[in-house]
Design a protein around this motif. Sequence first.
Motif, mmCIF file in Angstrom:
data_model
loop_
_atom_site.group_PDB
_atom_site.id
_atom_site.type_symbol
_atom_site.label_atom_id
_atom_site.label_comp_id
_atom_site.label_asym_id
_atom_site.label_seq_id
_atom_site.Cartn_x
_atom_site.Cartn_y
_atom_site.Cartn_z
ATOM 1 N N TRP A 147 -63.461 -92.398 -41.964
ATOM 2 C CA TRP A 147 -63.636 -91.110 -41.287
ATOM 3 C C TRP A 147 -64.882 -91.097 -40.418
ATOM 4 O O TRP A 147 -64.905 -90.509 -39.332
ATOM 5 C CB TRP A 147 -63.697 -89.992 -42.331
ATOM 6 N N THR A 148 -65.941 -91.768 -40.891
ATOM 7 C CA THR A 148 -67.190 -91.805 -40.124
ATOM 8 C C THR A 148 -67.272 -93.033 -39.213
ATOM 9 O O THR A 148 -68.318 -93.300 -38.622
ATOM 10 C CB THR A 148 -68.402 -91.800 -41.082
ATOM 11 N N LEU A 149 -66.170 -93.788 -39.138
ATOM 12 C CA LEU A 149 -66.074 -94.984 -38.278
ATOM 13 C C LEU A 149 -67.167 -96.014 -38.590
ATOM 14 O O LEU A 149 -67.673 -96.686 -37.699
ATOM 15 C CB LEU A 149 -66.134 -94.593 -36.798
ATOM 16 N N ASP A 150 -67.501 -96.112 -39.874
ATOM 17 C CA ASP A 150 -68.542 -97.049 -40.309
ATOM 18 C C ASP A 150 -67.877 -98.346 -40.770
ATOM 19 O O ASP A 150 -67.584 -98.541 -41.950
ATOM 20 C CB ASP A 150 -69.362 -96.424 -41.446
ATOM 21 N N LYS A 151 -67.642 -99.231 -39.805
ATOM 22 C CA LYS A 151 -66.917 -100.473 -40.075
ATOM 23 C C LYS A 151 -67.664 -101.375 -41.054
ATOM 24 O O LYS A 151 -67.053 -102.014 -41.924
ATOM 25 C CB LYS A 151 -66.673 -101.222 -38.768
ATOM 26 N N GLU A 152 -68.985 -101.425 -40.921
ATOM 27 C CA GLU A 152 -69.789 -102.273 -41.807
ATOM 28 C C GLU A 152 -69.671 -101.815 -43.259
ATOM 29 O O GLU A 152 -69.533 -102.625 -44.172
ATOM 30 C CB GLU A 152 -71.256 -102.236 -41.368
ATOM 31 N N ARG A 153 -69.707 -100.512 -43.453
ATOM 32 C CA ARG A 153 -69.595 -99.981 -44.824
ATOM 33 C C ARG A 153 -68.194 -100.221 -45.380
ATOM 34 O O ARG A 153 -68.030 -100.495 -46.568
ATOM 35 C CB ARG A 153 -69.941 -98.485 -44.825
ATOM 36 N N LEU A 154 -67.193 -100.122 -44.525
ATOM 37 C CA LEU A 154 -65.831 -100.411 -44.962
ATOM 38 C C LEU A 154 -65.712 -101.859 -45.420
ATOM 39 O O LEU A 154 -65.100 -102.150 -46.450
ATOM 40 C CB LEU A 154 -64.836 -100.130 -43.835
ATOM 41 N N TYR A 155 -66.301 -102.782 -44.663
ATOM 42 C CA TYR A 155 -66.278 -104.197 -45.037
ATOM 43 C C TYR A 155 -66.940 -104.423 -46.394
ATOM 44 O O TYR A 155 -66.467 -105.218 -47.215
ATOM 45 C CB TYR A 155 -66.987 -105.038 -43.973
ATOM 46 N N LEU A 156 -68.053 -103.726 -46.640
ATOM 47 C CA LEU A 156 -68.775 -103.886 -47.912
ATOM 48 C C LEU A 156 -67.913 -103.439 -49.096
ATOM 49 O O LEU A 156 -67.869 -104.099 -50.138
ATOM 50 C CB LEU A 156 -70.079 -103.091 -47.885
ATOM 51 N N VAL A 157 -67.216 -102.308 -48.920
ATOM 52 C CA VAL A 157 -66.325 -101.814 -49.990
ATOM 53 C C VAL A 157 -65.188 -102.811 -50.224
ATOM 54 O O VAL A 157 -64.855 -103.134 -51.363
ATOM 55 C CB VAL A 157 -65.749 -100.431 -49.637
ATOM 56 N N LEU A 158 -64.607 -103.302 -49.135
ATOM 57 C CA LEU A 158 -63.497 -104.255 -49.253
ATOM 58 C C LEU A 158 -63.953 -105.563 -49.896
ATOM 59 O O LEU A 158 -63.227 -106.154 -50.705
ATOM 60 C CB LEU A 158 -62.894 -104.530 -47.870
ATOM 61 N N GLN A 159 -65.164 -106.016 -49.580
ATOM 62 C CA GLN A 159 -65.700 -107.231 -50.201
ATOM 63 C C GLN A 159 -65.862 -107.052 -51.699
ATOM 64 O O GLN A 159 -65.508 -107.927 -52.496
ATOM 65 C CB GLN A 159 -67.066 -107.582 -49.582
ATOM 66 N N GLU A 160 -66.403 -105.897 -52.076
ATOM 67 C CA GLU A 160 -66.606 -105.593 -53.499
ATOM 68 C C GLU A 160 -65.271 -105.538 -54.226
ATOM 69 O O GLU A 160 -65.118 -106.085 -55.321
ATOM 70 C CB GLU A 160 -67.340 -104.249 -53.622
ATOM 71 N N TRP A 161 -64.308 -104.875 -53.611
ATOM 72 C CA TRP A 161 -62.985 -104.753 -54.227
ATOM 73 C C TRP A 161 -62.319 -106.123 -54.331
ATOM 74 O O TRP A 161 -61.717 -106.454 -55.353
ATOM 75 C CB TRP A 161 -62.135 -103.791 -53.393
ATOM 76 N N GLU A 162 -62.426 -106.942 -53.294
ATOM 77 C CA GLU A 162 -61.789 -108.253 -53.307
ATOM 78 C C GLU A 162 -62.354 -109.141 -54.412
ATOM 79 O O GLU A 162 -61.606 -109.857 -55.102
ATOM 80 C CB GLU A 162 -61.962 -108.947 -51.958
ATOM 81 N N THR A 163 -63.669 -109.111 -54.608
ATOM 82 C CA THR A 163 -64.299 -109.900 -55.677
ATOM 83 C C THR A 163 -63.730 -109.502 -57.030
ATOM 84 O O THR A 163 -63.365 -110.357 -57.847
ATOM 85 C CB THR A 163 -65.826 -109.681 -55.663
#
Length: 343
Positions: A147-163
């Motif tokens: 929603w806030t178009l924060d691509k870097e933060r989205l990547y961090l969440v996805l990295q955490e989830w993937e691990t």
Amino acid sequence: MRCVLIVDDEPMIRKGLSIMIQQCSEHPYNIKLAQNGEEAIQLIMEEQPDFLFTDIRMPKVDGLELCRRLSEMETDIQTVVISGYGDFEYARQCVSYGVKEYLLKPVSKGNLQNVIAKLEANRKKLESFVSIAKLDEWVMRMDDAIWTLDKERLYLVLQEWETDFLQRRMSRSQQKELLEEGYALLVKKLLVNSVIPGKSVLDLSAAAGPEQLFHCFAEASTAILEELRRKRKGKAKDPIEEAKAFIEKHLAQEVSLEEVAEVLGLNASYFSQMFKHSTGETFVHYRIKRRMEKAKRLLADASFRITDISYEVGYADHPHFTKTFKKFTGLAPSEYRNQLGID
């Protein structure tokens, strides 16, 4: 290393059971000891053991009461009750407290091995299970980043989830179901704020291994962010900018956060968080700041009376305006004017 808590008021039994547990497992355990239920509760709060072995008859807090209290706590500790033949009826009461394994005294090595094998099998099943609360937390963080178009933060969440995802012992169907459910939940949350993804359903049937499954999920989630970015650059407006414009237009009125959120078609609580994240200020503080900035501009024009300026920026109570202005600038309105050379 798994943690095991042994609770018994007899030191020799605690020591003997500790040695037997280590001998009955292929893997080493971190073993903690307690002499009664009261001491055990304290250790549980500190250590969060995986397995608990407890006697029934103990001073202070007995095994039955310990099991009852444990059932009221949010924990996935697996409990084994150790009882003598005379205590078997007590042990049966523990069924209502979630206890599923029993050992009769004297504890034999064969019975203990069987129980530990069951505990380990159950633990592996639990490790593959993702709680609804955990799934919701990940999706909420993704929703906010998109929603806030924060691509870097989205990547961090996805990295955490993937691990976490790759470490869990899940079958392919479980992995597929988890990610498809996560995507569906993300779409549902985005729809609340009128964000309609191009792909409303994620089908992972064609994905091969776990890495590819998650890659497809991450790619689809990132695509939503990029799609939203393109829309906002076109006809769609940034909701925060819309909110700011609305506040500016209605500075003379007492407009609430809930009213602005309704105009934008957003949930008030969500809008409040989004506004703070985007501007670094709360809605109320931002509105006061804009009122005071407008008041300063008007005070620089000698044709306006201070009482009129007070109304113009939304303060029917003149003393309240004076107090707020002084808090914001360090000067009363009349002092501010004097500083500008206006009598």
